[in-house]
Design a protein around this motif. Structure first.
Motif, PDB file in Angstrom:
ATOM      1  N   PRO A  89       0.804  -1.230   0.000  1.00 58.05           N
ATOM      2  CA  PRO A  89       0.000   0.000   0.000  1.00 58.05           C
ATOM      3  C   PRO A  89       0.838   1.282   0.000  1.00 58.05           C
ATOM      4  O   PRO A  89       2.030   1.264   0.297  1.00 58.05           O
ATOM      5  CB  PRO A  89      -0.813  -0.122   1.289  1.00 58.05           C
ATOM      6  CG  PRO A  89      -0.057  -1.064   2.155  1.00 58.05           C
ATOM      7  CD  PRO A  89       0.688  -1.994   1.257  1.00 58.05           C
ATOM      8  N   ALA A 136      -8.964  -1.219  -4.182  1.00 54.96           N
ATOM      9  CA  ALA A 136     -10.013  -1.928  -3.433  1.00 54.96           C
ATOM     10  C   ALA A 136     -10.619  -3.083  -4.214  1.00 54.96           C
ATOM     11  O   ALA A 136     -11.395  -3.862  -3.675  1.00 54.96           O
ATOM     12  CB  ALA A 136     -11.119  -0.950  -3.045  1.00 54.96           C
ATOM     13  N   SER A 141      -7.773  -8.426  -4.241  1.00 48.94           N
ATOM     14  CA  SER A 141      -7.542  -9.055  -2.931  1.00 48.94           C
ATOM     15  C   SER A 141      -6.101  -8.919  -2.473  1.00 48.94           C
ATOM     16  O   SER A 141      -5.834  -8.567  -1.320  1.00 48.94           O
ATOM     17  CB  SER A 141      -7.881 -10.542  -2.985  1.00 48.94           C
ATOM     18  OG  SER A 141      -9.258 -10.734  -2.940  1.00 48.94           O
ATOM     19  N   SER A 150      -3.784  -6.762  -3.089  1.00 50.68           N
ATOM     20  CA  SER A 150      -3.348  -5.435  -2.645  1.00 50.68           C
ATOM     21  C   SER A 150      -4.029  -5.047  -1.327  1.00 50.68           C
ATOM     22  O   SER A 150      -3.399  -4.455  -0.455  1.00 50.68           O
ATOM     23  CB  SER A 150      -3.597  -4.385  -3.727  1.00 50.68           C
ATOM     24  OG  SER A 150      -4.958  -4.317  -4.029  1.00 50.68           O
ATOM     25  N   THR A 151      -5.312  -5.406  -1.169  1.00 47.18           N
ATOM     26  CA  THR A 151      -5.968  -5.027   0.095  1.00 47.18           C
ATOM     27  C   THR A 151      -5.404  -5.839   1.270  1.00 47.18           C
ATOM     28  O   THR A 151      -5.290  -5.328   2.375  1.00 47.18           O
ATOM     29  CB  THR A 151      -7.499  -5.199   0.015  1.00 47.18           C
ATOM     30  OG1 THR A 151      -7.789  -6.491  -0.493  1.00 47.18           O
ATOM     31  CG2 THR A 151      -8.119  -4.174  -0.885  1.00 47.18           C
ATOM     32  N   ILE A 200      -2.600  -4.131   3.063  1.00 47.08           N
ATOM     33  CA  ILE A 200      -2.915  -3.117   4.082  1.00 47.08           C
ATOM     34  C   ILE A 200      -2.925  -3.771   5.465  1.00 47.08           C
ATOM     35  O   ILE A 200      -2.322  -3.269   6.414  1.00 47.08           O
ATOM     36  CB  ILE A 200      -4.301  -2.480   3.824  1.00 47.08           C
ATOM     37  CG1 ILE A 200      -4.291  -1.657   2.542  1.00 47.08           C
ATOM     38  CG2 ILE A 200      -4.728  -1.625   5.010  1.00 47.08           C
ATOM     39  CD1 ILE A 200      -5.645  -1.033   2.207  1.00 47.08           C
ATOM     40  N   LEU A 251     -12.500  -1.982   5.724  1.00 48.34           N
ATOM     41  CA  LEU A 251     -11.803  -0.763   5.299  1.00 48.34           C
ATOM     42  C   LEU A 251     -12.780   0.214   4.652  1.00 48.34           C
ATOM     43  O   LEU A 251     -13.791  -0.200   4.090  1.00 48.34           O
ATOM     44  CB  LEU A 251     -10.723  -1.134   4.277  1.00 48.34           C
ATOM     45  CG  LEU A 251      -9.739  -2.209   4.722  1.00 48.34           C
ATOM     46  CD1 LEU A 251      -8.879  -2.655   3.537  1.00 48.34           C
ATOM     47  CD2 LEU A 251      -8.855  -1.685   5.850  1.00 48.34           C
ATOM     48  N   ILE A 291     -13.846   2.736   1.679  1.00 51.87           N
ATOM     49  CA  ILE A 291     -13.564   2.861   0.248  1.00 51.87           C
ATOM     50  C   ILE A 291     -13.605   4.336  -0.138  1.00 51.87           C
ATOM     51  O   ILE A 291     -14.611   5.014   0.099  1.00 51.87           O
ATOM     52  CB  ILE A 291     -14.631   2.117  -0.596  1.00 51.87           C
ATOM     53  CG1 ILE A 291     -14.820   0.688  -0.093  1.00 51.87           C
ATOM     54  CG2 ILE A 291     -14.280   2.143  -2.073  1.00 51.87           C
ATOM     55  CD1 ILE A 291     -13.602  -0.160  -0.123  1.00 51.87           C
ATOM     56  N   GLU A 303     -11.991  -8.927   1.048  1.00 53.46           N
ATOM     57  CA  GLU A 303     -11.250  -8.533   2.256  1.00 53.46           C
ATOM     58  C   GLU A 303     -11.647  -7.142   2.756  1.00 53.46           C
ATOM     59  O   GLU A 303     -11.574  -6.862   3.945  1.00 53.46           O
ATOM     60  CB  GLU A 303      -9.735  -8.534   2.015  1.00 53.46           C
ATOM     61  CG  GLU A 303      -9.130  -9.908   1.845  1.00 53.46           C
ATOM     62  CD  GLU A 303      -9.419 -10.515   0.479  1.00 53.46           C
ATOM     63  OE1 GLU A 303      -9.888  -9.793  -0.428  1.00 53.46           O
ATOM     64  OE2 GLU A 303      -9.206 -11.726   0.330  1.00 53.46           O
ATOM     65  N   VAL A 304     -12.052  -6.242   1.837  1.00 53.65           N
ATOM     66  CA  VAL A 304     -12.304  -4.871   2.286  1.00 53.65           C
ATOM     67  C   VAL A 304     -13.566  -4.757   3.129  1.00 53.65           C
ATOM     68  O   VAL A 304     -13.684  -3.868   3.961  1.00 53.65           O
ATOM     69  CB  VAL A 304     -12.369  -3.826   1.132  1.00 53.65           C
ATOM     70  CG1 VAL A 304     -11.103  -3.771   0.350  1.00 53.65           C
ATOM     71  CG2 VAL A 304     -13.546  -4.046   0.222  1.00 53.65           C
ATOM     72  N   ALA A 315      -9.178   1.517  -1.165  1.00 53.57           N
ATOM     73  CA  ALA A 315      -9.463   1.138   0.216  1.00 53.57           C
ATOM     74  C   ALA A 315      -8.376   1.777   1.062  1.00 53.57           C
ATOM     75  O   ALA A 315      -7.200   1.692   0.721  1.00 53.57           O
ATOM     76  CB  ALA A 315      -9.405  -0.378   0.369  1.00 53.57           C
TER      77      ALA A 315
END
Ligand code: TXA
Ligand code: MG
Length: 450
Positions: free
Chosen positions: A56, A71, A74, A76-77, A80, A92, A94, A152-153, A182
């Motif tokens: 991130p 967001a 998967s 990349s989120t 976080i 998270l 958005i 995940e968000v 996100a």
């Protein structure tokens, strides 16, 4: 991993909404590429990185610094949660740059012709969007099935929190990324939210590659989170928009508090935002909060002699930073955050109170007047024993917005200067952003005096 801090001063607006009034006011955010080529170049690089990397990127919003990821992906989120050490059941927020992007998230099939369906934005949110967006207000939206958002968000919830931040830097970063971002606050989990790039660096150095430095955040506390999908509508987290301001909007007159506050009125509800159940906003030092309602004679409105004796008391040597004086006594470092009632050093016996050496709070940006404070340092003295400790004193002023702006920063600054305990002068939480200030302080406090 090396962490780079890249300055993006954003002295001039980097873009604007295509229409400045009317029903399409927030529909499209357009970037002005020619205004500040340097800033846009940095944002383009960050946007490219967000699209391709799973690590991130930290960026400033008007509230606090956020830690952003695409967001819709998967991998990349998940990055976080790893960087922050955040529990995976805490969803998270958005961030969108315009209503076009938001509407694209509210329908399962964004390819359908606009106008085929009724507006997917719940009508109850219209007055809030009109009045407070772009700005420090997060709205819970129904998450369609299938959804474009990575699972995940939302941490398995049927809704997602949507926010349109107000700075042109944040809006332009989202626009250039072309995807909703996100972003939770960019602190290590449980620490106070970061309001400068230096705070982010302190917490996440080596864990992320890029921090965009846009100077100190003007609001200083996070967005207000509201749920208008239930009846009556509810505030899940107090923040930059006050509950009284929400109540003045049609359909929001009866909005209820759905968060635990440990306030003095004793009417707390169970928290409904998953994040509100966790320990939060805690500096290393022990925080002692004095509620604004506390009266002299019922615990005292300033730290009392008895309180000090307990902290500095004989044989107590748990101080992690206190030095040892010639007579073998442990010297304590006492932090004081003053707001509306206390005088210098909260009235504790002191001498030689002067401007402390070293960098002040790092917010001394001439472009952002009112975002800096001084740290005073002096001796804590005792009639018989002489110097028994050090006082570190920060005055955040009387204005609630100024107090909110400096609060997290002051807690971090006193930690940085080795305070063992921080006495804080509370404020009346009934008006505007003061509710958010007291909510954060009650969570940070180990002890509350009423
Ligand atoms: O000002 C802000 O809101 C900042 C900036 C970066 O935008 N962001 C922020 O995010 O404070 P975070 O993750 O630190 O806090 C989000 C809060 C948490 O308490 C979370 O549980 C709640 O919002 N939340 C998010 N999505 C939710 C949902 N679908 N239902 C209930 N609560 C939700
Ligand atoms: Mg947070």
């Amino acid at each position: 991993m090396e962490t780079r801090v890249v300055k993006v001063p954003g002295r001039k607006p980097l873009g604007r909404f295509r229409e400045i009034s009317g029903p399409s006011r927030l529909q499209h955010w357009d970037i002005d590429t020619g205004v500040d080529e340097e800033a846009i170049k940095h944002l383009k690089e960050a946007a490219e990185y967000l699209k391709t990397s799973d690590t991130p990127v930290a960026f400033p919003t008007e509230t606090v610094y956020g830690l952003a990821a695409d967001a819709t992906r998967s991998a990349s989120t998940k990055g976080i949660y790893t960087a922050k050490g955040r529990p995976s059941d805490n969803p998270l927020i958005i961030h969108v740059c315009d209503l076009e992007m938001l509407r694209g998230l509210l329908v399962s099939d964004p390819a359908r012709e606009p106008g085929e369906d009724a507006d997917p934005i719940p009508s109850r949110y219209k007055p809030l969007i009109e009045r407070f967006w772009p700005g420090p207000l997060t709205l819970l939206m129904p998450n369609p099935k299938p959804s474009r958002l990575a699972p995940e968000v939302t941490a398995g919830l049927p809704s997602f929190g949507a926010r349109m931040p107000s700075t042109s830097l944040a809006l332009s970063l989202i626009k250039l990324s072309g995807v909703p971002l996100a972003a939770p606050s960019a602190n290590a989990s449980t620490k106070p939210s970061p309001t400068t790039a230096q705070h982010v660096k302190h917490d996440l150095d080596g864990k992320i590659e890029l921090i965009l430095d846009g100077g100190p955040c003007p609001v200083g506390v996070e967005s207000t989170v509201v749920d208008g999908l239930c009846d009556p509508p509810a505030v899940l987290r107090p923040g930059g928009v006050g509950i009284d301001e929400l109540r003045s909007c049609p359909g929001w007159e009866n909005v209820v508090k759905a968060y635990k506050d440990h306030g003095h009125d004793g009417k707390d509800a169970a928290p409904r935002a998953p994040g509100m159940k966790y320990k939060h906003y805690s500096p290393r030092a022990r925080v002692v909060l004095y509620e604004a309602t506390c009266k002299e004679g019922s615990g005292g409105i300033t730290p009392s002699d008895a309180e000090l004796a307990r902290i500095i008391g004989k044989g107590e040597n748990s101080s992690t930073n206190g030095s040892v004086a010639a007579n073998g006594k442990h010297l304590r470092r006492i932090g004081v955050i003053r707001t509306q009632r206390w005088g210098p050093a909260a009235g504790l016996p002191n001498d030689n109170l002067h401007l402390a050496a070293g960098e002040q709070n790092g917010n001394n940006d001439p472009q952002q007047p009112g975002t800096s404070y001084d740290v005073l340092e002096g001796n804590l003295v005792d009639d018989t024993r002489g110097v028994i400790g050090t006082i570190l004193d920060i005055d955040l002023g009387r204005d609630t917005r100024g107090i909110a702006q400096g609060l997290f920063s002051a807690l971090r600054e006193l930690d940085r200067r080795g305070a063992d305990v921080i006495f804080v002068d509370g404020i009346d939480d009934e008006i505007d952003i003061a509710g958010a200030v007291m909510n954060r302080l009650r969570k940070a406090a180990s002890e509350i005096r009423t």
